[in-house]
Design a protein around this motif. Structure first.
Motif, PDB file in Angstrom:
ATOM      1  N   GLU A  40       0.832  -1.191   0.000  1.00 40.65           N
ATOM      2  CA  GLU A  40       0.000   0.000   0.000  1.00 40.65           C
ATOM      3  C   GLU A  40       0.875   1.252   0.000  1.00 40.65           C
ATOM      4  OE1 GLU A  40      -1.765   0.870   4.114  1.00 40.65           O
ATOM      5  OE2 GLU A  40      -1.589  -1.318   4.060  1.00 40.65           O
ATOM      6  N   SER A  41       0.308   2.344  -0.490  1.00 36.69           N
ATOM      7  CA  SER A  41       1.080   3.564  -0.700  1.00 36.69           C
ATOM      8  C   SER A  41       1.676   4.119   0.593  1.00 36.69           C
ATOM      9  CB  SER A  41       0.204   4.631  -1.358  1.00 36.69           C
ATOM     10  OG  SER A  41      -0.108   4.278  -2.689  1.00 36.69           O
ATOM     11  N   SER A  42       0.966   3.984   1.703  1.00 39.20           N
ATOM     12  CA  SER A  42       1.468   4.528   2.963  1.00 39.20           C
ATOM     13  C   SER A  42       2.753   3.851   3.413  1.00 39.20           C
ATOM     14  CB  SER A  42       0.402   4.386   4.054  1.00 39.20           C
ATOM     15  OG  SER A  42       0.118   3.014   4.299  1.00 39.20           O
ATOM     16  N   ILE A  43       3.038   2.663   2.890  1.00 33.92           N
ATOM     17  CA  ILE A  43       4.251   1.932   3.235  1.00 33.92           C
ATOM     18  C   ILE A  43       5.318   2.084   2.163  1.00 33.92           C
ATOM     19  CG2 ILE A  43       5.206  -0.391   3.627  1.00 33.92           C
ATOM     20  CD1 ILE A  43       2.447  -1.098   4.848  1.00 33.92           C
ATOM     21  N   SER A  44       4.917   2.090   0.917  1.00 28.89           N
ATOM     22  CA  SER A  44       5.888   2.079  -0.177  1.00 28.89           C
ATOM     23  C   SER A  44       6.376   3.461  -0.581  1.00 28.89           C
ATOM     24  CB  SER A  44       5.279   1.394  -1.405  1.00 28.89           C
ATOM     25  OG  SER A  44       4.177   2.148  -1.897  1.00 28.89           O
ATOM     26  N   ARG A  45       5.664   4.513  -0.169  1.00 25.84           N
ATOM     27  CA  ARG A  45       6.009   5.866  -0.603  1.00 25.84           C
ATOM     28  C   ARG A  45       6.364   6.747   0.600  1.00 25.84           C
ATOM     29  NH1 ARG A  45       4.108   7.435  -5.606  1.00 25.84           N
ATOM     30  NH2 ARG A  45       3.476   9.489  -4.842  1.00 25.84           N
ATOM     31  N   THR A  46       7.373   7.584   0.418  1.00 23.29           N
ATOM     32  CA  THR A  46       7.814   8.499   1.464  1.00 23.29           C
ATOM     33  C   THR A  46       7.336   9.898   1.122  1.00 23.29           C
ATOM     34  OG1 THR A  46       9.771   7.142   1.874  1.00 23.29           O
ATOM     35  CG2 THR A  46       9.800   9.404   2.702  1.00 23.29           C
ATOM     36  N   GLU A  47       6.482  10.464   1.962  1.00 21.00           N
ATOM     37  CA  GLU A  47       5.874  11.755   1.659  1.00 21.00           C
ATOM     38  C   GLU A  47       6.908  12.856   1.483  1.00 21.00           C
ATOM     39  OE1 GLU A  47       2.711  12.945   4.172  1.00 21.00           O
ATOM     40  OE2 GLU A  47       1.786  10.975   4.254  1.00 21.00           O
ATOM     41  N   SER A  48       7.968  12.842   2.274  1.00 22.54           N
ATOM     42  CA  SER A  48       8.962  13.904   2.213  1.00 22.54           C
ATOM     43  C   SER A  48       9.974  13.710   1.090  1.00 22.54           C
ATOM     44  CB  SER A  48       9.704  13.999   3.548  1.00 22.54           C
ATOM     45  OG  SER A  48      10.328  12.759   3.859  1.00 22.54           O
ATOM     46  N   ALA A  49       9.887  12.583   0.387  1.00 18.82           N
ATOM     47  CA  ALA A  49      10.829  12.317  -0.696  1.00 18.82           C
ATOM     48  C   ALA A  49      10.324  12.927  -2.001  1.00 18.82           C
ATOM     49  CB  ALA A  49      11.019  10.811  -0.869  1.00 18.82           C
ATOM     50  N   PRO A  50      11.207  13.295  -2.904  1.00 19.30           N
ATOM     51  CA  PRO A  50      10.774  13.819  -4.203  1.00 19.30           C
ATOM     52  C   PRO A  50      10.075  12.732  -5.016  1.00 19.30           C
ATOM     53  CG  PRO A  50      13.148  13.455  -4.169  1.00 19.30           C
ATOM     54  CD  PRO A  50      12.666  13.263  -2.770  1.00 19.30           C
ATOM     55  N   PRO A  51       9.226  13.120  -5.967  1.00 25.12           N
ATOM     56  CA  PRO A  51       8.478  12.126  -6.753  1.00 25.12           C
ATOM     57  C   PRO A  51       9.374  11.105  -7.452  1.00 25.12           C
ATOM     58  CG  PRO A  51       7.595  14.327  -7.113  1.00 25.12           C
ATOM     59  CD  PRO A  51       8.847  14.506  -6.301  1.00 25.12           C
ATOM     60  N   SER A  52      10.560  11.526  -7.854  1.00 23.98           N
ATOM     61  CA  SER A  52      11.449  10.614  -8.572  1.00 23.98           C
ATOM     62  C   SER A  52      11.901   9.434  -7.730  1.00 23.98           C
ATOM     63  CB  SER A  52      12.675  11.376  -9.081  1.00 23.98           C
ATOM     64  OG  SER A  52      13.388  11.962  -7.993  1.00 23.98           O
ATOM     65  N   LEU A  53      11.789   9.550  -6.410  1.00 27.26           N
ATOM     66  CA  LEU A  53      12.229   8.481  -5.523  1.00 27.26           C
ATOM     67  C   LEU A  53      11.089   7.542  -5.130  1.00 27.26           C
ATOM     68  CD1 LEU A  53      14.956   7.702  -4.242  1.00 27.26           C
ATOM     69  CD2 LEU A  53      14.275   8.934  -2.191  1.00 27.26           C
ATOM     70  N   ASN A  54       9.862   7.901  -5.481  1.00 28.04           N
ATOM     71  CA  ASN A  54       8.701   7.115  -5.060  1.00 28.04           C
ATOM     72  C   ASN A  54       8.150   6.258  -6.196  1.00 28.04           C
ATOM     73  OD1 ASN A  54       8.329   7.698  -2.307  1.00 28.04           O
ATOM     74  ND2 ASN A  54       7.432   9.691  -2.789  1.00 28.04           N
ATOM     75  N   PRO A  55       7.595   5.091  -5.865  1.00 29.27           N
ATOM     76  CA  PRO A  55       6.965   4.249  -6.888  1.00 29.27           C
ATOM     77  C   PRO A  55       5.576   4.759  -7.233  1.00 29.27           C
ATOM     78  CG  PRO A  55       6.738   3.225  -4.744  1.00 29.27           C
ATOM     79  CD  PRO A  55       7.559   4.464  -4.530  1.00 29.27           C
ATOM     80  N   TRP A  56       4.916   4.092  -8.175  1.00 29.27           N
ATOM     81  CA  TRP A  56       3.547   4.431  -8.531  1.00 29.27           C
ATOM     82  C   TRP A  56       2.636   4.299  -7.319  1.00 29.27           C
ATOM     83  CZ3 TRP A  56       3.938   0.316 -12.860  1.00 29.27           C
ATOM     84  CH2 TRP A  56       4.645   0.840 -13.952  1.00 29.27           C
ATOM     85  N   PRO A  57       1.637   5.149  -7.196  1.00 29.08           N
ATOM     86  CA  PRO A  57       0.640   4.963  -6.127  1.00 29.08           C
ATOM     87  C   PRO A  57      -0.147   3.678  -6.350  1.00 29.08           C
ATOM     88  CG  PRO A  57       0.520   7.167  -7.084  1.00 29.08           C
ATOM     89  CD  PRO A  57       1.377   6.358  -7.992  1.00 29.08           C
ATOM     90  N   THR A  58      -0.515   3.043  -5.274  1.00 29.04           N
ATOM     91  CA  THR A  58      -1.344   1.834  -5.362  1.00 29.04           C
ATOM     92  C   THR A  58      -2.718   2.064  -4.759  1.00 29.04           C
ATOM     93  OG1 THR A  58      -0.326   1.057  -3.302  1.00 29.04           O
ATOM     94  CG2 THR A  58       0.615   0.240  -5.363  1.00 29.04           C
ATOM     95  N   ASP A  59      -3.026   3.299  -4.412  1.00 29.48           N
ATOM     96  CA  ASP A  59      -4.339   3.650  -3.862  1.00 29.48           C
ATOM     97  C   ASP A  59      -5.049   4.618  -4.812  1.00 29.48           C
ATOM     98  OD1 ASP A  59      -3.734   2.165  -1.635  1.00 29.48           O
ATOM     99  OD2 ASP A  59      -3.038   3.870  -0.467  1.00 29.48           O
TER     100      ASP A  59
END
Length: 490
Positions: A283-302
């Motif tokens: 889920e996005s709350s685990i796989s994505r870091t809010e404070s990180a730039p978009p380039s460091l985050n995977p696709w949203p799953t929600d």
């Protein structure tokens, strides 16, 4: 027991003494630690890495569909218990196995180390904490693979691999960091690590350091046949290395990855990147870091569909159940009316224009329906899309649980969104809702065939329909072994 976060800032802002670290580990985790003076002392904040791995595993349970309880009256809190993990380069402290086994009594750990002195201390620390029966420590050489083979481990499958590799590419870079060369302020702490813990020269191609270490582990994971893990992860000491590695994953078409930031602003930070060759999505709350730039985050799953009407959740739930129940086999669904949530999976796209056109022709008697044999054969294909749907007070949340192709998820979300629009739109009258709902049921609406981008995602992200890569357009109906053979090793 005090929470770990109570100690993180102090840990990263001051020069931590060995006695202070030992007291925290003993008080919070009942861990006794004996360390040589010339090896790296662990910090209690390393427990954050372990806890994040646990959340990642719980979020990507391969039995997510089978374990869904349609009769439960309480929100489930899935916990995977019998977990096997590997810590590469465990160090003299064996801190990751110690923390993992203290926090999770059902886990079993493997640990590797190339330094003989560190290996002895690691074994002694496990014995001192009576955890030697739940952790197998293996000595490795620099030329051996990072992940031992099945004969050495005694099993072929691991749930996760974790590692905190050397950050520096050369002794010169390490010494420059110790002296504060090129930095605005001197280092916050004193480094007691040995060269094997601090420097990884690598093979030269990646430039050495944590990036080259991660690149080597990635290639092993992509080619793994003897021992496979669901998740591989690396803790980076350099932000640039983490960005570079995520860019490599994307270029190599490994799109199932997750990121985690350990550390507060203006303090020592660490970036964890995990990747998986399986198709179970966190889920996005685990796989994505809010404070990180978009380039460091995977696709949203929600995918969030807002309820802008005055319709009750019971009414919306009934409409969602109707929409899903009208999709034919091999579409499968389980629904819990008490919780207002359900799970669905399918091996074929059953909501796009061609399928809806065929359904209309079948209803008119112009073409025969699918035979039971055809349906049975379709069900034998690999799952192309798995989702979890929850009807909440102000929205309907669709979460991507399984599948390799984002376009399937986006298309399904767009279909559900368009079908719910007549009921959940703001300001629509009852008669308008009825007319639009009837049109949607008969397939007369021109939209909904592809993904829409109007719905906001959790964490402010938005799913947008984009042209997909060749990899994304490949058929999902192939066996997992075939999928692994298609990997692009860069």
């Amino acid at each position: 027991m005090a929470s770990l976060q109570d100690h993180v800032d102090d840990d990263q802002a001051t020069t931590a003494s060995s006695d202070w670290i030992k007291r925290i580990l003993k008080k919070d985790y009942d861990i006794e630690l004996t360390m040589p003076e010339d090896r790296l002392f662990p910090t209690p904040s390393r427990a954050l890495y372990v806890r994040w791995i646990a959340s990642l595993l719980n979020s990507t349970d391969p039995s997510w569909y089978e374990n869904f309880d349609a009769e439960s009256s309480a929100q489930p809190c899935p916990q995977r218990e019998e977990i096997a993990g590997l810590d590469i380069g465990t160090g003299a402290s064996a801190i990751y196995p110690l923390l993992a086994l203290r926090l999770h009594p059902q886990w079993f750990m493997y640990a590797t180390e190339i330094d003989a002195t560190s290996l002895c201390y690691a074994h002694d620390n496990l014995v001192a904490n009576q955890l030697e029966d739940r952790c197998k420590v293996l000595q490795r050489t620099p030329t051996q693979s990072f992940v031992p083979d099945a004969d050495e481990l005694g099993q072929r499958d691991l749930d996760f691999v974790m590692t905190n590799p050397p950050f520096f590419a050369s002794v010169h870079e390490w010494q420059a960091s110790l002296s504060g060369t090129g930095k605005e302020r001197p280092p916050d702490s004193v480094c007691t690590g040995a060269q094997t813990e601090m420097v990884y020269e690598g093979e030269g191609e990646g430039g050495g350091g944590d990036y080259d270490f991660a690149l080597r582990l990635y290639r092993e994971s992509a080619q793994a046949e003897n021992v496979r893990a669901q998740w591989y992860s690396v803790m980076f000491g350099k932000k640039a290395s983490a960005h570079r590695f995520v860019a490599h994953l994307q270029m190599a078409q490994c799109f199932n990855f997750a990121t985690f930031l350990l550390g507060a602003a203006n303090r020592t930070r660490r970036w964890v990147v995990a990747w998986s060759w399986l198709e179970f999505r966190p889920e996005s709350s685990i796989s994505r870091t809010e404070s990180a730039p978009p380039s460091l985050n995977p696709w949203p799953t929600d995918y969030s569909i807002p309820n802008q009407s005055t319709q009750s959740t019971r009414c919306v739930q009934g409409e969602v159940m109707r929409i899903l129940s009208e999709l034919p086999p091999p579409f499968e669904m389980k629904w819990n009316q008490t919780l207002g949530s359900g799970v669905c999976r399918t091996t074929e796209i059953l909501w796009n224009r061609s399928y809806r056109r065929r359904a209309k022709l079948i209803a008119e008697g112009k073409v025969p329906p699918r035979s039971q044999q055809e349906i049975s054969e379709a069900k034998k294909k690999p799952v192309g899309l798995g989702v979890e749907i929850a009807v909440e007070e102000e929205r309907v949340l669709v979460r991507w649980r399984q599948g390799s192709q984002r376009v399937w998820f986006e298309s399904f979300c767009g279909y559900v969104h368009e079908q719910l629009r007549p009921l959940m739109a703001s300001g629509a009258s009852s008669s308008e809702r009825s007319t639009e709902a009837n049109a949607a049921r008969t397939g007369m609406t021109s939209e909904g065939e592809t993904a829409t981008s109007s719905s906001q995602h959790d964490h402010g992200s938005t799913i947008k329909a984009k042209s997909t890569t060749r990899s994304e357009d490949e058929s999902i109906g192939q066996a997992d072994d075939s999928t692994r053979k298609r990997r692009k090793i860069v």
